[in-house]
Scaffold this motif. Structure first.
Motif, PDB file in Angstrom:
ATOM      1  N   LEU A 182       0.908  -1.409   0.647  1.00 57.65           N
ATOM      2  CA  LEU A 182       0.004   0.174   0.089  1.00 57.65           C
ATOM      3  C   LEU A 182       0.393   1.192  -0.442  1.00 57.65           C
ATOM      4  O   LEU A 182       0.499   1.866  -0.964  1.00 57.65           O
ATOM      5  N   GLU A 183       2.126   1.226   0.945  1.00 52.11           N
ATOM      6  CA  GLU A 183       3.191   2.428   0.807  1.00 52.11           C
ATOM      7  C   GLU A 183       3.244   2.464  -0.153  1.00 52.11           C
ATOM      8  O   GLU A 183       3.750   4.316  -0.438  1.00 52.11           O
ATOM      9  N   ALA A 184       3.430   1.528  -1.208  1.00 52.00           N
ATOM     10  CA  ALA A 184       4.424   2.082  -2.248  1.00 52.00           C
ATOM     11  C   ALA A 184       4.022   2.138  -3.661  1.00 52.00           C
ATOM     12  O   ALA A 184       4.044   2.633  -4.820  1.00 52.00           O
ATOM     13  N   GLN A 185       2.814   1.619  -3.258  1.00 50.67           N
ATOM     14  CA  GLN A 185       1.576   2.037  -4.233  1.00 50.67           C
ATOM     15  C   GLN A 185       0.597   3.439  -4.423  1.00 50.67           C
ATOM     16  O   GLN A 185       0.308   4.178  -5.540  1.00 50.67           O
ATOM     17  N   LEU A 186       0.172   3.649  -3.101  1.00 51.82           N
ATOM     18  CA  LEU A 186      -0.799   5.061  -2.937  1.00 51.82           C
ATOM     19  C   LEU A 186       0.065   6.180  -3.219  1.00 51.82           C
ATOM     20  O   LEU A 186       1.867   6.346  -2.869  1.00 51.82           O
ATOM     21  N   PRO A 187      -0.415   7.572  -3.331  1.00 55.17           N
ATOM     22  CA  PRO A 187      -0.020   9.024  -3.922  1.00 55.17           C
ATOM     23  C   PRO A 187       0.869   8.434  -1.987  1.00 55.17           C
ATOM     24  O   PRO A 187       0.085   8.429  -0.964  1.00 55.17           O
ATOM     25  N   PRO A 188       1.369   9.858  -2.432  1.00 54.09           N
ATOM     26  CA  PRO A 188       1.642  10.935  -0.310  1.00 54.09           C
ATOM     27  C   PRO A 188       0.363  10.822   0.142  1.00 54.09           C
ATOM     28  O   PRO A 188       1.078  10.575   1.925  1.00 54.09           O
ATOM     29  N   ALA A 189      -0.391  11.272  -0.331  1.00 54.88           N
ATOM     30  CA  ALA A 189      -1.206  11.489   0.128  1.00 54.88           C
ATOM     31  C   ALA A 189      -2.511  10.422   1.051  1.00 54.88           C
ATOM     32  O   ALA A 189      -3.401  10.954   2.159  1.00 54.88           O
ATOM     33  N   GLY A 190      -1.649   9.073  -0.036  1.00 55.48           N
ATOM     34  CA  GLY A 190      -2.253   7.968   0.670  1.00 55.48           C
ATOM     35  C   GLY A 190      -2.250   7.648   2.175  1.00 55.48           C
ATOM     36  O   GLY A 190      -2.812   6.544   2.720  1.00 55.48           O
ATOM     37  N   LYS A 191      -0.971   8.372   2.840  1.00 58.16           N
ATOM     38  CA  LYS A 191      -0.440   8.026   4.166  1.00 58.16           C
ATOM     39  C   LYS A 191      -1.529   8.347   4.650  1.00 58.16           C
ATOM     40  O   LYS A 191      -1.928   7.564   5.916  1.00 58.16           O
ATOM     41  N   ARG A 192      -2.734   9.125   4.832  1.00 56.27           N
ATOM     42  CA  ARG A 192      -3.502   9.190   5.865  1.00 56.27           C
ATOM     43  C   ARG A 192      -4.417   8.054   6.317  1.00 56.27           C
ATOM     44  O   ARG A 192      -5.145   7.587   6.685  1.00 56.27           O
ATOM     45  N   VAL A 193      -4.247   7.234   4.459  1.00 56.64           N
ATOM     46  CA  VAL A 193      -5.385   6.141   4.598  1.00 56.64           C
ATOM     47  C   VAL A 193      -4.807   4.694   5.768  1.00 56.64           C
ATOM     48  O   VAL A 193      -5.561   4.370   6.618  1.00 56.64           O
ATOM     49  N   LEU A 194      -3.555   4.777   5.685  1.00 59.76           N
ATOM     50  CA  LEU A 194      -2.080   4.285   5.828  1.00 59.76           C
ATOM     51  C   LEU A 194      -2.532   4.471   7.758  1.00 59.76           C
ATOM     52  O   LEU A 194      -2.649   3.934   8.481  1.00 59.76           O
ATOM     53  N   ASP A 195      -2.569   6.351   7.847  1.00 52.95           N
ATOM     54  CA  ASP A 195      -2.975   6.169   9.033  1.00 52.95           C
ATOM     55  C   ASP A 195      -4.067   5.808  10.174  1.00 52.95           C
ATOM     56  O   ASP A 195      -3.973   5.281  11.270  1.00 52.95           O
ATOM     57  N   HIS A 196      -5.234   5.634   9.374  1.00 57.34           N
ATOM     58  CA  HIS A 196      -6.260   5.190   9.303  1.00 57.34           C
ATOM     59  C   HIS A 196      -6.302   3.432  10.085  1.00 57.34           C
ATOM     60  O   HIS A 196      -7.052   3.361  10.634  1.00 57.34           O
ATOM     61  N   VAL A 197      -5.528   2.903   8.923  1.00 57.92           N
ATOM     62  CA  VAL A 197      -5.980   1.860   8.872  1.00 57.92           C
ATOM     63  C   VAL A 197      -4.865   0.788  10.838  1.00 57.92           C
ATOM     64  O   VAL A 197      -5.687   0.947  11.280  1.00 57.92           O
ATOM     65  N   GLU A 198      -4.162   1.939  10.432  1.00 60.89           N
ATOM     66  CA  GLU A 198      -3.054   1.611  12.031  1.00 60.89           C
ATOM     67  C   GLU A 198      -3.922   2.142  13.191  1.00 60.89           C
ATOM     68  O   GLU A 198      -3.901   1.388  14.369  1.00 60.89           O
TER      69      GLU A 198
END
Length: 329
Positions: free
Chosen positions: A55-71
Motif C-alpha cells: 500500500l505504501e509503495a502504490q499509494l500517492p503521498p496523500a494516501g498516508k492518511r489511509v495508512l494512518d487510519h488503518v493503523e
C-alpha cells in the motif's frame, strides 16, 4: 479551590481536550484524500506487513492518511487481497474500510478460442494474478481441455490457477444444461464427443456460417461408419500448423488423431472451441453431403459433394489453384 475540585476540573478539561481531538481526527478522516482515481493491488498470500508495504509503495503521498487510519484502528491484520479502486473524492475512512471489507474491483477475464495453449493461458492471465505457466499446465490436461468454454468472465483480480480452473468447470456445467445435453444425444454424441467434433469443425472452417454444413457432413460420415478423413486432425497429429497442403505422406502419421487411419472421433479436441461451433454440432444443417474440399480462391469456404466422383472434380480444381499459387506443402 479545593484539591478535589481542582482535580475534577482538570479531568473535565482533559476529557474536553480528548473529545475535541477525537472530533478533529474524525473530521480529518472523513475528508477526501485524492482528486483522482487510484488503484492498488494487494497480493494473495501476503501477510499484514507485506500488505502495508505494498500500500505504501502504490499509494500517492496523500494516501498516508489511509495508512494512518488503518493503523489507528489496528486493521492491518484485516486487510484483504485484491485489486482496489479508490474513486476521486472518496474519504479516508471509506477507503480504509474498503480495504478491510474486501470491497474490491472485479476484472474481465478473456478465455479465447485457439489451437495452442500458450496464447490461451497468456490471454486468460492478463488481468488476474494467476501464473500463466500454471494456467497453461492446467488447461492442457486432457480432462480439462474439452471443458474449457471460451468467453469473457468476470472474476476477482486475485484469482489463481486453481480458482480459475474451478470457475471454468462451473461455467462448463452451466452451459451443458439439459437441453444441450439432449441436443447432443440426438446427434448420437456425449458432451465431450460434441466438443471434439466441434473442434474439428472449427479447425476446418473459419467461416461460422458454414459450420452447420461442415458439422452435418462429419455427422453423416460417422453415421455411415466412414472415416472422418479430416485434414486438421492430421495437422494436429503432425504438430505442424504451417502445413497448408495435406499430402499422402502426411496420412501415414502414426497417431490416434489420424482420422484417415482410425474411424470415429479422435480421442480429444484439437483446439479450444468457440461455443458457436459447439452449437453448429448440436444443431447441424440437413443435407446428404459426404465429401468436401476447399474452394479455389482461398476464402475459407468449401465445395460439398454427395459422391466421390463429384469430390474428385472439386479436389482437382482446388489442387490446380494451389499449384498456381505455388503452394506445395
Amino acid at each position: 479551590m479545593s484539591k478535589r475540585g481542582f482535580l475534577t476540573g482538570g479531568l473535565l478539561v482533559l476529557a474536553l481536550g480528548l473529545g475535541l481531538a477525537w472530533l478533529a481526527w474524525d473530521r480529518w478522516m472523513d475528508g477526501t484524500w485524492t482528486n483522482e482515481n487510484v488503484t492498488v493491488e494487494l497480493w494473495p498470500g501476503d501477510n499484514a506487513v507485506q500488505h502495508m508495504a505494498r500500500l505504501e509503495a502504490q499509494l500517492p503521498p496523500a494516501g498516508k492518511r489511509v495508512l494512518d487510519h488503518v493503523e489507528m484502528r489496528s486493521w492491518e491484520g484485516r486487510l484483504k487481497a485484491g485489486r482496489y479502486r479508490f474513486p476521486a473524492g472518496e474519504s479516508v475512512k471509506n477507503s480504509a474500510t474498503r480495504l478491510v471489507t474486501g470491497n474490491r474491483e472485479a476484472v474481465k477475464v478473456v478465455i479465447r478460442a485457439g489451437r495452442d495453449v500458450g496464447p490461451v493461458a497468456g490471454t486468460a492471465t492478463r488481468r488476474i494474478h494467476a501464473d500463466s505457466t500454471e494456467v497453461a499446465h492446467m488447461l492442457a490436461q486432457d480432462s480439462m481441455m474439452w471443458r474449457v468454454l471460451p468467453n469473457t468472465y468476470e472474476m476477482w483480480w486475485e484469482t489463481n490457477a486453481q480458482a480459475l480452473g474451478e470457475r471454468l468447470l462451473l461455467e462448463h456445467a452451466r452451459w451443458w444444461n439439459e437441453d444441450r445435453v439432449a441436443a447432443a444425444r440426438a446427434q448420437g454424441l456425449s458432451p465431450k464427443e460434441a466438443t471434439v467434433l466441434a473442434s474439428v469443425v472449427q479447425a476446418e472452417t473459419a467461416v461460422i456460417s458454414e459450420a452447420p454444413a461442415v458439422a452435418a457432413l462429419y455427422l453423416n460420415r460417422l453415421n455411415k461408419g466412414m472415416a472422418l478423413q479430416a485434414d486438421p486432425t492430421l495437422i494436429f497429429a503432425l504438430g505442424d500448423p504451417s502445413i497448408r497442403r495435406v499430402l499422402d505422406v502426411h496420412k501415414e502419421v502414426d497417431s490416434p488423431y489420424n482420422t484417415y487411419q482410425h474411424r470415429g472421433l479422435p480421442p480429444g479436441p484439437i483446439r479450444y472451441v468457440d461455443p458457436r461451433y459447439l452449437q453448429s454440432v448440436l444443431h447441424p444443417a440437413e443435407h446428404a453431403y459426404l465429401y468436401m474440399c476447399a474452394k479455389p480462391g482461398g476464402d475459407g469456404t468449401h465445395d460439398f459433394a454427395r459422391n466421390y466422383r463429384e469430390h474428385l472434380r472439386n479436389a482437382r480444381a482446388y489442387q490446380s489453384w494451389l499449384n498456381k499459387q505455388r503452394i506445395y506443402r
